[in-house]
Design a protein around this motif. Structure first.
Motif, PDB file in Angstrom:
ATOM      1  N   ALA A 207      79.647  30.130  64.066  1.00 14.89           N
ATOM      2  CA  ALA A 207      81.016  29.772  63.693  1.00 14.89           C
ATOM      3  C   ALA A 207      81.388  30.279  62.307  1.00 14.89           C
ATOM      4  CB  ALA A 207      81.197  28.258  63.758  1.00 14.89           C
ATOM      5  N   GLN A 208      80.405  30.344  61.407  1.00 12.93           N
ATOM      6  CA  GLN A 208      80.712  30.711  60.026  1.00 12.93           C
ATOM      7  C   GLN A 208      80.567  32.217  59.762  1.00 12.93           C
ATOM      8  OE1 GLN A 208      82.169  28.498  58.325  1.00 12.93           O
ATOM      9  NE2 GLN A 208      81.706  26.995  59.921  1.00 12.93           N
ATOM     10  N   ALA A 209      80.248  32.970  60.815  1.00 10.73           N
ATOM     11  CA  ALA A 209      80.047  34.408  60.613  1.00 10.73           C
ATOM     12  C   ALA A 209      81.387  35.133  60.562  1.00 10.73           C
ATOM     13  CB  ALA A 209      79.186  34.959  61.739  1.00 10.73           C
ATOM     14  N   TYR A 210      81.426  36.207  59.784  1.00 12.53           N
ATOM     15  CA  TYR A 210      82.612  37.065  59.743  1.00 12.53           C
ATOM     16  C   TYR A 210      82.479  38.119  60.839  1.00 12.53           C
ATOM     17  CZ  TYR A 210      84.066  34.945  55.404  1.00 12.53           C
ATOM     18  OH  TYR A 210      84.500  34.050  54.482  1.00 12.53           O
ATOM     19  N   PRO A 211      83.595  38.675  61.337  1.00  8.24           N
ATOM     20  CA  PRO A 211      83.532  39.656  62.421  1.00  8.24           C
ATOM     21  C   PRO A 211      82.518  40.776  62.171  1.00  8.24           C
ATOM     22  CG  PRO A 211      85.792  39.033  62.043  1.00  8.24           C
ATOM     23  CD  PRO A 211      84.982  38.322  60.993  1.00  8.24           C
TER      24      PRO A 211
END
Ligand SMILES: Nc1ncnc2c1ncn2[C@@H]1O[C@H](COP(=O)(O)OP(=O)(O)O)[C@@H](O)[C@H]1O
Ligand SMILES: [Mg+2]
Lengths: 237, 285
Positions: free
Chosen positions: A131-135
């Motif tokens: 959920a906290q990852a960037y694209p």
């Protein structure tokens, strides 16, 4: 749900993109939209989400008449649709969670409910852990799952997917396709444009085929039973 | 509203360079406008000082009745144009002349009789210090029986009129030109911010955002940039004023209300520039 009646679409610069297209997609149905690149698949999608208006003929989508829609009704229609593209269209500077939440925020959803609803769809697409990852920190398949989560968060009645697996490798393609099937199984209608015939053969779904803007084959009309393989067709490069 | 604010602030965080550039551009546009404003303000002050000296003098016939003159003073003070009316007796006139014309003191001493007439000196209220009003007052004064002659610097008041008209015309034209240039520059910087986020705007539309929802953060952002630019411009103008005041010529700065007006104007054109830029973008896509 979605009803095209004798739809023609001409672009200002360019010939006829759609010629006399008529079909109907029922509630909860899964329909493939196939055809070579340039056949008019994306144009059909754009008409469904009211990005374009038909030149003639009628397009109806979940109670709205796209021909006569006022501009301010367009956002209301789109909130009832989920839309997924080949290129994911995520916001690069927001996390997966924020990308999904964004779709809820623009609809003025109650702030207190947003976080729970976002986590629910992220879990549904199997990405709760990221959920906290960037694209840029996600694989293509994962990015497409975030995009699908975003399209689901408003609980659409129809999911439109324009070549959702076009940028994915085989494994990711299978995963994303399975996800779309699961979504359909839970009651959401899915319209998926693709030129990947292997994918089309894998599943017993309705097939609508376009050729140079004309509807040349519709499995629900041309063959009783609905689940027939499409006619022979070269896979576009 | 909360969300609007968050999105507007996010823009500053995400594109700090562009934001600083916008604020700087706005600040310098408003600074130029502010410098011009300073010139106008100081010119007006100078004009007002000159205007203060606009005066109508009614010379009285010798032997005018004291009671009649007292009544006339009251009547004159009641004129709508008149700020004050002052009686100057023959003796006072002579005393003044002695004090002011030092070179002629000897001549004055030798006089047996006071040759100077008594007079009434009339000052007009601000706004009535132009040819038309001055002439009207002079005409009315001539109607008093014991008034011998009425004097005012006609040429001089007419010149003042022209100067005032010129200052107003130049102020409006140059001010408007500067304001238009400032609006265009600000609109362009906002347009860059809009273009930079066009992908985001497209995505917002896809997920069902209304145009109003998309527009709001940009408007807020434009207003904030304009406000910051206005504050910086006031700071720069004050610096320029302080230097000029100290080394070149004594001058005055904006009043607080005028300074607040410039900052508000900055915010307003920021808002206007972004309304136009975003509106055009949303219509085009
Ligand atoms: N905005 C547009 N302006 C002009 N022509 C367009 C536009 N969009 C699509 N077309 C044309 O319409 C036809 C169908 O395009 P499209 O619907 O994108 O096909 P597909 O998605 O099946 O590859 C093509 O010939 C394409 O060039
Ligand atoms: Mg396409």
């Amino acid at each position: 749900m979605i009803k095209f009646t004798n739809v023609f679409k001409a672009f200002p610069k360019g010939g006829l993109a759609l010629k006399d297209v008529s079909f109907h997609v029922a509630k909860g149905e899964f329909a493939f939209l196939t055809g070579h690149s340039g056949a008019g698949k994306s144009t059909v999608m754009k008409l469904i989400y009211a990005e374009e208006r038909p030149t003639s003929g009628e397009v109806r989508v979940s109670g709205y008449n796209v021909n006569e829609m006022r501009p301010r009704e367009v956002p209301m229609l789109r909130r009832k649709l989920g839309i997924v593209f080949q290129d994911f269209r995520l916001l690069e500077d927001r996390t997966a969670e924020e990308n999904v939440a964004f779709a809820l925020e623009v609809t003025a959803a109650r702030a207190s409910t947003i976080s729970a609803r976002v986590m629910r769809v992220l879990t549904q697409v199997g990405l709760a852990a990221k959920a906290q990852a960037y694209p840029r920190e996600l694989s293509g398949g994962e990015q497409q799952r975030v995009a699908i989560a975003r399209s689901l968060v408003n609980e659409p009645t129809v999911l439109l997917a324009d070549e959702p697996t076009g940028n994915l490798d085989e494994r990711a393609t299978r995963g994303v396709f399975q996800l779309l099937r699961d979504i359909n199984a839970s009651g959401t209608a899915v319209v998926m444009a693709t030129h990947d015939l292997d994918l089309v053969r894998q599943a017993p779904y309705r097939v609508i085929e376009l050729q140079e803007g004309a509807l040349v084959y519709d499995s629900s009309v041309d063959e009783t039973g609905g689940a027939a393989p499409p006619r022979d067709q070269a896979v576009a490069p | 509203m909360n969300l609007t604010f968050r999105e507007a602030i996010l823009t500053f965080k995400r594109a700090p360079l562009l934001s600083v550039l916008s604020v700087t551009t706005i600040a310098f546009s408003l600074f130029v406008l502010g410098l011009f404003g300073l010139v106008v303000v100081n010119l007006q002050n100078a004009l007002r000082d000159v205007e203060e000296r606009v005066e109508v003098v009614a010379y009285l016939l010798p032997g005018a009745p004291v009671e009649g003159v007292a009544q006339a003073l009251k009547d004159i003070e009641a004129f709508p144009e008149v700020q004050s009316a002052n009686y100057v007796s023959e003796d006072e006139a002579l005393a003044r002349a002695r004090a002011e014309l030092v070179e002629l003191r000897d001549v004055m001493q030798e006089l047996e009789r006071n040759p100077l007439p008594a007079s009434i000196e009339i000052k007009l209220k601000p706004g009535f210090r132009d040819t038309d009003h001055v002439s009207a007052v002079a005409e009315r004064l001539r109607g008093f029986g014991f008034v011998d002659d009425v004097r005012f610097g006609r040429d001089w008041v007419e010149k003042l009129d022209r100067l005032r008209g010129l200052a107003a015309a130049v102020g409006i034209i140059v001010g408007a030109a500067f304001a238009v240039v400032a609006i265009i520059i600000i609109g362009t910087t906002i347009r860059m911010a809009v273009l930079q986020r066009s992908r985001e705007i497209a995505i917002m539309r896809l997920v069902g955002a209304t145009d109003g929802f998309i527009r709001r953060p940009f408007l807020l952002q434009g207003a904030i940039k304009g406000l910051l630019g206005g504050l910086v411009a006031i700071g720069l103008s004050f610096g320029a004023y302080a230097l000029i005041d100290r080394y070149l010529l004594q001058s005055s700065f904006f009043t607080q209300a005028q300074a607040a007006g410039i900052v508000a104007f900055g915010a307003l054109i920021g808002l206007l520039g972004s309304t136009i830029s975003v509106g055009r973008h949303l219509k085009r896509v």
